[in-house]
Scaffold this motif. Structure first.
Motif, short mmCIF file in Angstrom:
data_model
loop_
_atom_site.label_atom_id
_atom_site.label_comp_id
_atom_site.label_asym_id
_atom_site.label_seq_id
_atom_site.Cartn_x
_atom_site.Cartn_y
_atom_site.Cartn_z
N LEU A 261 0.76 -1.42 -0.10
CA LEU A 261 -0.07 -0.21 -0.07
C LEU A 261 1.01 1.32 -0.03
O LEU A 261 0.65 2.19 -0.70
N ARG A 262 1.91 1.28 0.77
CA ARG A 262 2.87 2.22 0.88
C ARG A 262 3.38 2.65 -0.62
O ARG A 262 3.38 3.72 -1.05
N GLY A 263 3.79 1.66 -1.46
CA GLY A 263 4.38 1.87 -2.68
C GLY A 263 3.28 2.43 -3.60
O GLY A 263 3.71 3.19 -4.67
N LEU A 264 2.08 1.82 -3.65
CA LEU A 264 1.00 2.24 -4.54
C LEU A 264 0.67 3.62 -4.14
O LEU A 264 0.28 4.32 -5.17
N ALA A 265 0.64 3.73 -3.03
CA ALA A 265 0.18 5.33 -2.58
C ALA A 265 1.28 6.21 -3.15
O ALA A 265 1.14 7.53 -3.37
N GLY A 266 2.39 5.62 -2.74
CA GLY A 266 3.65 6.46 -3.05
C GLY A 266 3.82 7.10 -4.70
O GLY A 266 4.13 8.05 -5.12
N ALA A 267 3.19 6.13 -5.49
CA ALA A 267 2.98 6.51 -6.81
C ALA A 267 2.11 7.46 -7.41
O ALA A 267 2.38 8.40 -8.16
N GLY A 268 1.01 7.42 -6.39
CA GLY A 268 0.12 8.73 -6.43
C GLY A 268 0.64 10.14 -5.99
O GLY A 268 0.38 11.15 -6.52
N VAL A 269 1.36 9.74 -5.01
CA VAL A 269 1.96 11.15 -4.37
C VAL A 269 3.30 11.41 -5.46
O VAL A 269 3.24 12.97 -5.66
N TYR A 270 3.87 10.75 -5.96
CA TYR A 270 4.79 11.24 -7.16
C TYR A 270 4.19 11.93 -8.32
O TYR A 270 4.48 12.81 -8.81
N LEU A 271 2.85 11.32 -8.80
CA LEU A 271 2.46 11.93 -10.02
C LEU A 271 1.52 13.14 -9.70
O LEU A 271 1.78 14.00 -10.38
N GLY A 272 1.15 13.16 -8.37
CA GLY A 272 0.78 14.62 -7.81
C GLY A 272 1.64 15.68 -8.17
O GLY A 272 1.42 16.84 -8.41
N LEU A 273 2.86 15.32 -7.41
CA LEU A 273 4.25 16.19 -7.40
C LEU A 273 4.41 16.64 -8.72
O LEU A 273 4.99 17.62 -9.45
N VAL A 274 4.51 15.67 -9.91
CA VAL A 274 4.71 16.04 -11.12
C VAL A 274 3.80 16.78 -11.85
O VAL A 274 4.27 17.82 -12.73
N ALA A 275 2.54 16.68 -11.72
CA ALA A 275 1.61 17.58 -11.98
C ALA A 275 1.71 19.18 -11.64
O ALA A 275 1.65 19.97 -12.32
N VAL A 276 2.32 19.36 -10.29
CA VAL A 276 2.49 20.51 -9.77
C VAL A 276 3.78 21.16 -10.46
O VAL A 276 3.85 22.23 -10.60
N PHE A 277 4.92 20.19 -10.64
CA PHE A 277 6.08 20.53 -11.46
C PHE A 277 5.62 21.14 -12.56
O PHE A 277 6.33 22.08 -13.25
#
Length: 276
Positions: free
Chosen positions: A169-185
């Motif tokens: 679950l940490r890895g799957l949620a981490g993918a969402g966090v990463y992609l959310g930060l990419v969108a802000v980037f």
């Protein structure tokens, strides 16, 4: 002398104060009113789910290892297979962030936006918050869907895992966090460069081309520097296992968030100091 007809005197108009909440609502409405938002989000989810499911169903172990399911075989694991599409999805959400910000400069709508919000910076924060939250939630759901769709394809394999296993679950949620930060980037690059084409080129160069160019460096430099590149630090956020030459999930999050914060700082400076 002429009498003044009070019935034709215009009534006093109500002045609404510009607040962060109202700017946020405005950006939320603008985001969902654009057809490109729906299309690009759909593309990101399709890429994330489709590539993850295909990778799981076409998996073939390179090394046959003894042990119970979940131990792993080679360098692959069920989470990394499910997140095969993260690289492609990151481009989609990053481009969406660029279009959300730089698109207003292309159409000239930025003048109306800044006229309505003279302080300017709330516009940048609101755009970042809207796209960041939306991308985080939807891509986390997409990562979970990709993993669950791939579970039957890995049935009986050494790398098979379930949601209840450690780190999944940490890895799957981490993918969402990463992609959310990419969108802000992407939003930050769009405001900083004020060109959709230029910002998209910069996004692709930073996330995809830069790690490849790093192979030209001496080995000692390569091993020291590459873990801190944006995409490499971001991939550490959702990695199930930590390799010897990569950052931990927490370190990866801190480094990639630092890159995003640096881009936002540059975008904020230009937004405040230069004309639209």
């Amino acid at each position: 002398m002429t009498a003044t007809d009070l019935s034709v005197v215009p009534a006093r108009t109500t002045v609404h104060k510009v607040t962060g909440r109202r700017v946020l609502r405005s950006e939320w409405a603008k985001f969902w009113s654009l057809r490109s938002s729906w299309i690009t989000l759909g593309v990101a989810l399709v890429l994330l789910v489709l590539f993850g499911a295909i990778a799981s169903y076409t998996y073939s172990p390179d090394v046959v290892a003894d042990g119970p399911p979940g131990q792993g075989s080679g360098s692959s694991d069920a989470v990394s297979l499910a997140l095969t599409g993260v690289t492609f999805a990151s481009l989609a959400v990053g481009v969406l962030g660029v279009l959300l910000s730089a698109g207003e400069y292309s159409t000239g709508m930025i003048r109306s936006t800044l006229a309505a919000v003279p302080r300017r910076l709330p516009v940048l924060w609101s755009k970042s918050a809207v796209i960041g939250v939306i991308a985080l939630v939807l891509t986390t759901v997409g990562a979970l869907a990709a993993f669950q769709l791939g579970v039957p394809g890995l049935d009986g394999e050494k790398i098979s895992l379930s949601l209840g296993d450690d780190g999944v679950l940490r890895g799957l949620a981490g993918a969402g966090v990463y992609l959310g930060l990419v969108a802000v980037f992407g939003v930050a690059l769009g405001v900083l460069l004020r060109s959709s084409a230029g910002a998209i080129a910069a996004l692709v160069g930073i996330l995809l081309i830069l790690p490849g160019l790093a192979t030209l460096l001496p080995d000692s430099w390569y091993d020291t520097i590459t873990p801190y590149f944006p995409s490499n630090a971001g991939s550490a956020i959702y990695a199930l296992t930590e390799s010897a030459d990569s950052l931990s999930p927490g370190q990866g999050l801190a480094v990639f968030a630092g890159w995003v914060a640096l881009a936002l700082a540059g975008a904020a400076y230009r937004l405040r100091r230069t004309d639209a």
